[in-house]
Design a protein around this motif. Structure first.
Motif, mmCIF file in Angstrom:
data_model
loop_
_atom_site.group_PDB
_atom_site.id
_atom_site.type_symbol
_atom_site.label_atom_id
_atom_site.label_comp_id
_atom_site.label_asym_id
_atom_site.label_seq_id
_atom_site.Cartn_x
_atom_site.Cartn_y
_atom_site.Cartn_z
ATOM 1 N N THR A 27 0.893 -1.163 0.000
ATOM 2 C CA THR A 27 0.000 0.000 0.000
ATOM 3 C C THR A 27 0.932 1.214 0.000
ATOM 4 O O THR A 27 2.150 1.058 0.109
ATOM 5 C CB THR A 27 -0.945 0.068 1.223
ATOM 6 N N THR A 29 1.241 3.266 2.342
ATOM 7 C CA THR A 29 1.765 3.524 3.690
ATOM 8 C C THR A 29 2.820 2.486 4.052
ATOM 9 O O THR A 29 4.006 2.798 4.126
ATOM 10 C CB THR A 29 0.630 3.499 4.731
ATOM 11 N N GLY A 32 0.781 -4.619 3.638
ATOM 12 C CA GLY A 32 -0.279 -5.217 4.437
ATOM 13 C C GLY A 32 -0.269 -6.730 4.323
ATOM 14 O O GLY A 32 0.156 -7.298 3.316
ATOM 15 N N ARG A 52 -0.293 -11.667 16.920
ATOM 16 C CA ARG A 52 -0.936 -10.458 17.421
ATOM 17 C C ARG A 52 -2.075 -10.829 18.363
ATOM 18 O O ARG A 52 -2.854 -11.727 18.060
ATOM 19 C CB ARG A 52 -1.477 -9.705 16.205
ATOM 20 N N PRO A 57 -7.997 -4.695 16.844
ATOM 21 C CA PRO A 57 -8.795 -4.763 15.616
ATOM 22 C C PRO A 57 -7.942 -4.522 14.378
ATOM 23 O O PRO A 57 -6.891 -3.900 14.444
ATOM 24 C CB PRO A 57 -9.818 -3.640 15.799
ATOM 25 N N VAL A 58 -8.406 -5.043 13.244
ATOM 26 C CA VAL A 58 -7.665 -4.960 11.988
ATOM 27 C C VAL A 58 -8.407 -4.028 11.022
ATOM 28 O O VAL A 58 -9.635 -4.008 10.988
ATOM 29 C CB VAL A 58 -7.555 -6.376 11.366
ATOM 30 N N HIS A 61 -9.769 -2.927 4.108
ATOM 31 C CA HIS A 61 -9.429 -2.132 2.934
ATOM 32 C C HIS A 61 -10.478 -2.311 1.842
ATOM 33 O O HIS A 61 -10.875 -3.439 1.536
ATOM 34 C CB HIS A 61 -8.043 -2.530 2.414
ATOM 35 N N THR A 92 -7.784 6.142 7.739
ATOM 36 C CA THR A 92 -8.700 5.069 8.145
ATOM 37 C C THR A 92 -9.830 5.691 8.954
ATOM 38 O O THR A 92 -9.576 6.430 9.905
ATOM 39 C CB THR A 92 -7.950 4.017 8.990
ATOM 40 N N VAL A 112 -15.828 -0.596 12.876
ATOM 41 C CA VAL A 112 -14.812 -1.122 11.961
ATOM 42 C C VAL A 112 -13.990 0.036 11.398
ATOM 43 O O VAL A 112 -14.529 1.109 11.131
ATOM 44 C CB VAL A 112 -15.461 -1.950 10.826
ATOM 45 N N PRO A 136 -3.616 -5.885 8.536
ATOM 46 C CA PRO A 136 -2.698 -5.108 9.363
ATOM 47 C C PRO A 136 -1.368 -4.997 8.621
ATOM 48 O O PRO A 136 -1.213 -5.548 7.532
ATOM 49 C CB PRO A 136 -2.547 -5.965 10.611
ATOM 50 N N SER A 137 -0.411 -4.303 9.198
ATOM 51 C CA SER A 137 0.913 -4.243 8.588
ATOM 52 C C SER A 137 1.539 -5.641 8.577
ATOM 53 O O SER A 137 1.309 -6.441 9.481
ATOM 54 C CB SER A 137 1.787 -3.260 9.357
ATOM 55 N N GLU A 174 2.190 4.499 8.733
ATOM 56 C CA GLU A 174 0.823 3.997 8.680
ATOM 57 C C GLU A 174 -0.213 5.115 8.558
ATOM 58 O O GLU A 174 0.058 6.273 8.856
ATOM 59 C CB GLU A 174 0.507 3.159 9.928
ATOM 60 N N ARG A 189 -4.839 7.332 15.971
ATOM 61 C CA ARG A 189 -3.419 7.182 15.616
ATOM 62 C C ARG A 189 -3.053 8.262 14.615
ATOM 63 O O ARG A 189 -3.678 8.363 13.562
ATOM 64 C CB ARG A 189 -3.186 5.796 14.997
ATOM 65 N N HIS A 216 -8.206 -3.075 22.401
ATOM 66 C CA HIS A 216 -7.444 -1.852 22.190
ATOM 67 C C HIS A 216 -8.039 -1.136 21.007
ATOM 68 O O HIS A 216 -7.972 -1.645 19.895
ATOM 69 C CB HIS A 216 -5.982 -2.168 21.886
ATOM 70 N N PRO A 217 -8.581 0.053 21.190
ATOM 71 C CA PRO A 217 -9.104 0.750 20.019
ATOM 72 C C PRO A 217 -7.989 1.014 19.013
ATOM 73 O O PRO A 217 -8.222 1.052 17.839
ATOM 74 C CB PRO A 217 -9.680 2.045 20.579
ATOM 75 N N ALA A 218 -6.780 1.161 19.487
ATOM 76 C CA ALA A 218 -5.649 1.337 18.574
ATOM 77 C C ALA A 218 -4.437 0.646 19.175
ATOM 78 O O ALA A 218 -3.932 1.059 20.209
ATOM 79 C CB ALA A 218 -5.362 2.817 18.360
HETATM 80 O O1 TXA Z 1 -1.509 2.252 6.885
HETATM 81 C C1 TXA Z 1 -2.126 1.381 7.483
HETATM 82 O O2 TXA Z 1 -3.103 1.632 8.190
HETATM 83 C C2 TXA Z 1 -1.623 -0.074 7.341
HETATM 84 C C3 TXA Z 1 -1.836 -0.520 5.900
HETATM 85 C C4 TXA Z 1 -1.541 -1.988 5.697
HETATM 86 O O3 TXA Z 1 -3.120 -0.183 5.473
HETATM 87 N N1 TXA Z 1 -2.309 -0.936 8.257
HETATM 88 C C5 TXA Z 1 -2.091 -0.909 9.591
HETATM 89 O O4 TXA Z 1 -2.826 -1.829 10.252
HETATM 90 O O5 TXA Z 1 -1.300 -0.173 10.125
HETATM 91 P P1 TXA Z 1 -2.591 -2.190 11.782
HETATM 92 O O6 TXA Z 1 -3.496 -3.357 12.024
HETATM 93 O O7 TXA Z 1 -1.156 -2.413 12.021
HETATM 94 O O8 TXA Z 1 -3.181 -0.985 12.542
HETATM 95 C C6 TXA Z 1 -4.580 -0.863 12.651
HETATM 96 C C7 TXA Z 1 -4.967 0.429 13.344
HETATM 97 C C8 TXA Z 1 -4.794 0.259 14.790
HETATM 98 O O9 TXA Z 1 -4.388 1.452 15.398
HETATM 99 C C9 TXA Z 1 -6.205 -0.190 15.173
HETATM 100 O O10 TXA Z 1 -6.477 -0.130 16.506
HETATM 101 C C10 TXA Z 1 -7.039 0.728 14.354
HETATM 102 O O11 TXA Z 1 -6.346 0.721 13.124
HETATM 103 N N2 TXA Z 1 -8.368 0.166 14.207
HETATM 104 C C11 TXA Z 1 -8.780 -0.791 13.371
HETATM 105 N N3 TXA Z 1 -10.087 -1.063 13.590
HETATM 106 C C12 TXA Z 1 -10.487 -0.262 14.578
HETATM 107 C C13 TXA Z 1 -11.723 -0.067 15.282
HETATM 108 N N4 TXA Z 1 -12.798 -0.757 15.007
HETATM 109 N N5 TXA Z 1 -11.738 0.848 16.246
HETATM 110 C C14 TXA Z 1 -10.652 1.550 16.533
HETATM 111 N N6 TXA Z 1 -9.468 1.432 15.926
HETATM 112 C C15 TXA Z 1 -9.393 0.536 14.969
#
Ligand code: TXA
Ligand code: MG
Length: 316
Positions: A27, A29, A32, A52, A57-58, A61, A92, A112, A136-137, A174, A189, A216-218
């Motif tokens: 991507t 950023t 993934g 993980r 949460p994931v 896309h 996001t 989501v 996720p990453s 990210e 974030r 964890h919300p993030a």
């Molecule tokens: O740039 C990016 O966002 C990359 C690329 C692959 O798209 N993905 C990424 O995913 O960094 P990950 O899983 O490493 O980080 C996901 C972030 C986290 O901070 C997570 O908590 C937040 O998104 N997130 C996902 N779903 C959420 C939800 N329902 N509520 C709150 N935060 C959420």
């Protein structure tokens, strides 16, 4: 020209995704680790491969605003405004989900996170798969995020079914995660799009409170995240440890003590972000006792870089 996946490779990856397999993909950023977001078993494999905790949460896309709308209970005006301005791109949006999205994707949360990535390979892959992709990453939990296909290979090796190479990631940090699930937008974030740009469109944005157990919300809120294995120190220019062998990441042009290896970082925030993870990966491979990073400037455009460096430095 950096390598870029062919359409035959993208079709093959899309077929694998439709049968529940895992594909890593570029991507803008970071890379993934993707699975069909509507297939709970496939998403469970993401958590297993990354190591993980299932309280994180994931992100899901999508390839269009229509696809995003089909996954949420409501698509508020603010979401429409932000998506029209910043999608495809590193933003996001967290919104109330529809029941079709399995609980494992959202760590049981009723919301989501949705993002339409800008990398052409990512968009082509989602379109070819015909399903939203949970991703996720593409690194193991707490490791540095990957910004090249080589980083992915080194971290995940043979644990994924297929890797699409799209060259180095252009944004390199990210996405910004913004929740629209409450009346006032909340920043979960900082990331590829700075808060001040979002505020121009939606007004004041609140900061997320640290999570008190449970989902964890993030996961970026985990103290140790985005970390190299080597001890990382955030320092003022030139204030390097006197002991041990180290490497210094600096964005200034000041002279450095003889014998200390340096990586020259860009002086502009988005170029710095694009170079950051690759520099940290390289520094981490060098068998150093420490990595010192000259603390970058303050200011809204540096917020995401500051955030990642502060988290990486918590292992001091
Ligand atoms: O740039 C990016 O966002 C990359 C690329 C692959 O798209 N993905 C990424 O995913 O960094 P990950 O899983 O490493 O980080 C996901 C972030 C986290 O901070 C997570 O908590 C937040 O998104 N997130 C996902 N779903 C959420 C939800 N329902 N509520 C709150 N935060 C959420
Ligand atoms: Mg990550």
């Amino acid at each position: 020209m950096p390598p870029t996946a062919t359409s035959a490779e993208i079709d093959r990856a899309a077929r694998l995704l439709r049968t529940g397999r895992l594909v890593t993909f570029p991507t803008e950023t970071v890379y993934g680790l993707g699975a069909n977001a509507l297939d709970a078993e496939a998403v469970a494999r993401i958590f297993a491969v990354k190591g993980r905790p299932n309280t994180s949460p994931v992100i899901v896309h999508v390839a269009s605003i229509e696809m995003a709308e089909s996954l949420v209970a409501a698509w508020p005006k603010t979401a429409d405004r932000l998506a029209n301005k910043f999608w495809p791109g590193p933003l996001t949006l967290v919104l109330a989900k529809r029941p079709e999205i399995p609980d494992i994707v959202t760590a049981g949360l009723p919301t989501v996170g949705l993002r339409m990535p800008a990398h052409p390979v990512a968009l082509a892959l989602i379109r070819a798969a015909g399903v939203p992709l949970a991703a996720p990453s593409a690194n193991r939990f707490t490791e540095l995020s990957p910004t090249t296909a080589e980083h992915v290979r080194r971290s995940l090796g043979n644990d994924v079914d297929y890797l699409l190479d799209g060259g180095p990631c252009q944004v390199g940090i990210e996405s910004t995660v913004l929740s629209l699930a409450e009346p006032q937008p909340v920043l979960f974030r900082p990331g590829g799009i700075s808060r001040d740009k979002l505020e121009l469109l939606v007004g004041p944005i609140a900061f997320a409170a640290a999570p008190a157990g449970g989902a964890h919300p993030a996961p970026g809120m985990h103290a140790r995240h985005y970390s190299p294995r080597t001890r990382l120190l955030l320092v003022r220019d030139g204030e390097l440890p006197s002991e041990g062998k180290g490497i210094y990441l600096k964005h200034t042009h000041s002279a450095v003590r003889v014998g200390v290896e340096t990586i020259q970082m860009p002086t502009e925030a988005s170029a710095y972000a694009a170079a950051l993870y690759d520099a940290l990966h390289r520094a981490d491979e060098g068998n150093f006792d420490w990595i010192a990073v000259n603390t970058p400037p303050d200011g809204p455009e540096w917020e995401a870089v500051q955030d990642r460096l502060r988290r990486a430095a918590t292992n001091q």
